[in-house]
Design a protein around this motif. Structure first.
Motif, PDB file in Angstrom:
ATOM      1  N   THR A 272       8.065  -0.672  -1.145  1.00 55.35           N
ATOM      2  CA  THR A 272       7.717  -0.378   0.539  1.00 55.35           C
ATOM      3  C   THR A 272       6.286  -0.779   0.809  1.00 55.35           C
TER       4      THR A 272
ATOM      5  N   ASP B 215       3.252  -0.450   1.086  1.00 53.50           N
ATOM      6  CA  ASP B 215       1.915   0.582   0.511  1.00 53.50           C
ATOM      7  C   ASP B 215       2.077  -0.053  -0.973  1.00 53.50           C
ATOM      8  N   GLU B 216       3.317   0.126  -1.471  1.00 57.41           N
ATOM      9  CA  GLU B 216       3.617  -0.522  -2.444  1.00 57.41           C
ATOM     10  C   GLU B 216       3.593  -2.112  -2.820  1.00 57.41           C
TER      11      GLU B 216
ATOM     12  N   ALA C 133       0.849  -3.510  -0.692  1.00 55.68           N
ATOM     13  CA  ALA C 133      -0.067  -3.991  -0.186  1.00 55.68           C
ATOM     14  C   ALA C 133      -0.812  -3.370  -1.806  1.00 55.68           C
TER      15      ALA C 133
END
Length: 390
Positions: free
Chosen positions: A177, A179-180, A182
């Protein structure tokens, strides 16, 4: 007389060779190896035939023919908004596996630590070991196979120099994802790490986006992005791969690659150059059809009694065979041709055994759905025999 280099200690025979031989010797349906049982578009085969007829059969340049490097650059801009210089920031390789090997050999020193996502494609561990380095695993766990960010941060040591990233992820089918990604980028920037990003399934995601980590802030200058034609165009035997990234990283990869294959696949390079410029309709229709086959196999596996983890990408679905009473996926896969006339790949060989002898992938098994409907349907019918035996 010495028989084996210490660089190969513990590596043995790759599970793919083992299971392919088992499929051949037993006549079982091979849902193990990730290759389609149908070729890609005729227009691409015609381009290869034309290249052969036109005399493109001798050594191409070590970096790859200019037409393919230019097509790769166009592809990166078209699909990901990434601008690369085809003269300095693109190199063609003998498949993605060579690109990964050359990247590790060109960038990693003996004694370094390299982070990998576990379960990991077996060549990652092998080439890291051959480079004299040590892999440190960050485990993606069932049922969702999400990235444990705290574990990623904790895995970094003073000797860590690189991360081998794989998304869409083989064998789980997870797609990292935003967020992952990032979080990975933050770790890489904070610790000044190189990222070797294996993105061979970049076009094979189902309803979720694939985002190259090179597009994140601070990552373009520290990321080698690797892909290939095999999975996207269904010509896995052609072994045409590539890497893109900043010139200093591409140069390091090529420094190792020139002493591996140096170059290969002259007419296939010409054909792939044309393939990369196929219209968007090719990419979308191919992915839609693969998604349909994913759903066909996953529904069939569920009906046969397996616990199924439906993937967001790649060629592969994962099941837990514990639901059928099996406690060891490797033993299950070795007996599967006799039990049901099907071959699959056990996850546990892609995990490190723990000191207590446990293995997070012990009962997980990977199945390839890049096959014809009739093959998938027949395989499921055979697998239903197992539930009846239990």
């Amino acid at each position: 007389m010495k028989q084996l280099s210490a660089r190969l200690d513990g590596l043995g025979v790759t599970i793919f060779a083992d299971m392919a031989q088992l499929a051949t010797s037993t006549g079982a349906i091979n849902l193990g190896q990730g290759f389609p049982d149908q070729d890609g578009p005729d227009v691409i085969k015609d381009a290869a035939r034309r290249a052969i007829a036109e005399g493109h059969n001798q050594y191409p340049p070590g970096l790859g023919i200019p037409a393919l490097r230019e097509a790769i650059a166009r592809h990166q801009h078209r699909f990901h908004g990434i601008d690369v210089d085809p003269e300095r920031e693109v190199v063609v390789t003998t498949g993605a596996t060579e690109a990964i090997a050359a990247a590790v050999l060109g960038l990693v020193d003996p004694g370094d630590d390299v982070l990998v996502l576990e379960p990991y494609y077996d060549s990652y561990r092998a080439v890291i070991q051959m480079a004299g380095a040590r892999h440190r695993a960050v485990t993606l766990r069932a049922p969702d196979f999400r990235l444990p960010v705290d574990d990623l941060r904790a895995a970094v040591t003073p000797r860590t120099t690189a991360i081998v990233l794989n998304t869409p992820h083989n064998p789980t089918g997870a797609v990292l994802t935003a967020d992952e990604l990032a979080a990975v980028a933050q770790v890489a920037v904070e610790h000044d790490l190189v990222v070797i990003s294996d993105e061979v399934y970049e076009h094979l995601t189902f309803g979720v986006p694939h985002v190259p980590i090179a597009t994140l802030p601070g990552m373009a200058e520290r990321t080698l992005t690797i892909s290939s034609a095999g999975k996207t165009f269904s010509f896995t035997g052609w072994k045409v791969g590539w890497a893109t990234g900043p010139a200093h990283l591409v140069s390091a990869l090529f420094g190792a690659k020139q002493f591996l294959s140096y170059t290969s696949g002259a007419p296939f390079q010409h054909a792939v150059a044309e393939a990369l410029d196929l219209p968007d309709s090719f990419y979308s229709s191919f992915t839609a059809d693969l998604r349909r086959r994913r759903d066909l196999l996953c529904a069939g596996l569920r009906s046969a009694g397996f616990e199924v983890f439906v993937p967001d990408g790649t060629y592969f679905a994962t099941t837990d065979v514990a639901a059928l009473g099996f406690t060891d996926g490797l033993e299950f896969c070795r007996s599967l041709p006799t039990l049901a006339g099907v071959v699959a790949i056990p996850h546990q060989v892609f995990f490190d055994d723990r000191p207590d002898g446990s293995n997070p992938g012990r009962t997980l098994v990977r199945w390839a759905f890049c096959k014809r409907d009739a093959v998938l349907t027949e395989a499921v019918e055979r697998l239903r025999l197992i539930s009846r035996l239990n």
